[in-house]
Design a protein around this motif. Sequence first.
Motif, short mmCIF file in Angstrom:
data_model
loop_
_atom_site.label_atom_id
_atom_site.label_comp_id
_atom_site.label_asym_id
_atom_site.label_seq_id
_atom_site.Cartn_x
_atom_site.Cartn_y
_atom_site.Cartn_z
N HIS A 242 -17.91 8.83 12.05
CA HIS A 242 -18.36 8.50 13.41
C HIS A 242 -18.59 7.00 13.56
O HIS A 242 -18.20 6.39 14.58
N ALA A 243 -19.24 6.39 12.56
CA ALA A 243 -19.49 4.95 12.62
C ALA A 243 -18.19 4.17 12.70
O ALA A 243 -18.07 3.20 13.47
N LEU A 244 -17.19 4.59 11.92
CA LEU A 244 -15.89 3.92 11.97
C LEU A 244 -15.23 4.10 13.33
O LEU A 244 -14.55 3.19 13.82
N GLU A 245 -15.42 5.25 13.95
CA GLU A 245 -14.83 5.48 15.27
C GLU A 245 -15.43 4.54 16.31
O GLU A 245 -14.70 3.95 17.14
N VAL A 246 -16.76 4.37 16.28
CA VAL A 246 -17.42 3.46 17.21
C VAL A 246 -16.93 2.03 16.98
O VAL A 246 -16.58 1.29 17.93
N CYS B 195 0.83 -1.20 0.00
CA CYS B 195 0.00 0.00 0.00
C CYS B 195 0.86 1.25 0.00
O CYS B 195 1.86 1.32 0.72
N ASP B 196 0.48 2.25 -0.82
CA ASP B 196 1.21 3.51 -0.79
C ASP B 196 0.41 4.60 -0.08
O ASP B 196 0.77 5.77 -0.11
N VAL B 197 -0.71 4.21 0.55
CA VAL B 197 -1.54 5.14 1.31
C VAL B 197 -1.07 5.17 2.76
O VAL B 197 -0.88 4.12 3.37
N THR B 198 -0.88 6.36 3.30
CA THR B 198 -0.42 6.48 4.68
C THR B 198 -1.49 7.07 5.60
O THR B 198 -1.23 7.35 6.76
N ASN B 199 -2.71 7.20 5.10
CA ASN B 199 -3.77 7.83 5.87
C ASN B 199 -4.18 7.01 7.08
O ASN B 199 -4.26 5.78 7.01
N PRO B 200 -4.49 7.68 8.20
CA PRO B 200 -5.06 6.97 9.36
C PRO B 200 -6.51 6.60 9.06
O PRO B 200 -7.06 6.95 8.00
N LEU B 201 -7.16 5.94 10.00
CA LEU B 201 -8.55 5.52 9.78
C LEU B 201 -9.52 6.69 9.85
O LEU B 201 -10.45 6.77 9.04
N LEU B 202 -9.32 7.60 10.80
CA LEU B 202 -10.33 8.60 11.14
C LEU B 202 -9.85 10.03 10.92
O LEU B 202 -8.65 10.27 10.73
N GLY B 203 -10.80 10.96 10.95
CA GLY B 203 -10.46 12.37 10.92
C GLY B 203 -10.36 12.95 9.52
O GLY B 203 -10.70 12.29 8.53
N VAL C 53 -4.94 0.84 16.89
CA VAL C 53 -4.48 0.69 15.52
C VAL C 53 -4.90 1.86 14.64
O VAL C 53 -4.26 2.14 13.62
N ARG C 54 -5.92 2.57 15.02
CA ARG C 54 -6.56 3.56 14.15
C ARG C 54 -5.62 4.63 13.60
O ARG C 54 -5.86 5.18 12.53
N ASP C 55 -4.55 4.93 14.33
CA ASP C 55 -3.64 5.99 13.90
C ASP C 55 -2.47 5.50 13.08
O ASP C 55 -1.65 6.30 12.61
N HIS C 56 -2.35 4.19 12.88
CA HIS C 56 -1.24 3.64 12.11
C HIS C 56 -1.31 4.10 10.66
O HIS C 56 -2.39 4.25 10.08
N LYS C 57 -0.14 4.31 10.07
CA LYS C 57 -0.09 4.62 8.64
C LYS C 57 -0.73 3.48 7.85
O LYS C 57 -0.42 2.31 8.06
N GLY C 58 -1.63 3.83 6.96
CA GLY C 58 -2.28 2.82 6.14
C GLY C 58 -3.55 2.26 6.73
O GLY C 58 -4.24 1.48 6.07
N ALA C 59 -3.90 2.65 7.96
CA ALA C 59 -5.14 2.16 8.56
C ALA C 59 -6.36 2.60 7.75
O ALA C 59 -7.37 1.90 7.70
#
Length: 385
Positions: free
Chosen positions: A225-229, A193-201, A242-248
């Motif tokens: 919000h649903a993903l955060e829950v 994966c070349d995406v480094t985005n976190p899950l949320l925000g 895990v949510r803040d990991h690069k590629g999450a």
Amino acid sequence: MRKIVLAPDSFKESMTALQAAQAMQRGVQRVHPDAACTLVPMADGGEGTTGAIVDALGGQLLDIPTVDALGRPILGTIGLIEAESTVVLEIASAAGIDLIAPKERDVEFATSRGVADLITATLETGAKRLIVGLGGSVTNDGGAGMLTGLGARLLDADGNELPPQPRALKHVDQIDLSELDPRLSRVRIDLACDVTNPLLGPEGASAVFGPQKGASPEQIPRLDHALEVYATALERAVGHRVRDHKGAGAAGGIGFALLALGAHQREGVGLVAEAVGLSKQLEGADLVLTGEGAIDAQTLSGKTPAGVARLARAANIPVIAFAGRVDPSADALLEHGFIAIVPILQAVSDLNTALTEAPENLERSVATCMRLLAAGATWGNSCPA
């Protein structure tokens, strides 16, 4: 005898990476019939990753019955390389955006359930390693569909089981992993994966990638919000954040779910280069040719030509890149190991014609470059010091 390494990505909707490499070879041999061409089909974790690795390592493609993101039966694909005890799959083979017509896309109902079938088929091969290409998904379910397909259960506060659709994730209170397929723990999973985005925000899956999957501005905060829950419940189940990991945030959060299960996130092109042994293939090379459908300044952000050039530059080998479309910003690549960026179009044409004629145009463009390099060498030798 010259050694030339041909390491292109696919040219989308026109040529696979192998077909592009073969067109390059024909172009080289028009001018240098005795050249030793080494074909190394490449990819960066997106479309074509499975085919590139299978072609390079002599594996086989297997058709797997599965479902698309809306639950309709389709055939997905995995690549089995028995000699390496490795399977390669692209989540887009089941949850891909190209499988769903734009008017049919419904990001609040689409799920990654079909990816579970590809992973289950992988486990049944007995492979020790799974390489997952995370590009091209149409889902935003955080990998919930994939997890439920592998045995997990999503439960609300009353213990009722929930569907893995994004619309229901805001009700998740706990995730039961007790029935998760135990074979998963015996396989190393590498995420290309070349995406480094976190899950949320604001940089997360919903905000950045949701719109291309059909999410409206009003839906994006609901999806986030649903993903955060859901993430809170899954992190509680696995015992780590895990949510803040690069590629999450890759593939609508499928990256998050796989990282939660212990997967390893890797730069896509670097992982593919390692898998196909590109560094070894570069030994003794005089020139490297690479390319893909379009090249611009963003190519430097983890795309195949940049990854190929990085390894070639380390070995002091010049690199030429070819593309169907070359943006003026591509000049930035000239400071990163490329000696030229060459557009392959021979004449103004419509898109369908350009795609149909791409193999011939690539062959011709490569032959032209070979002649120019030969003329340059002759010119240099004829000039006084």
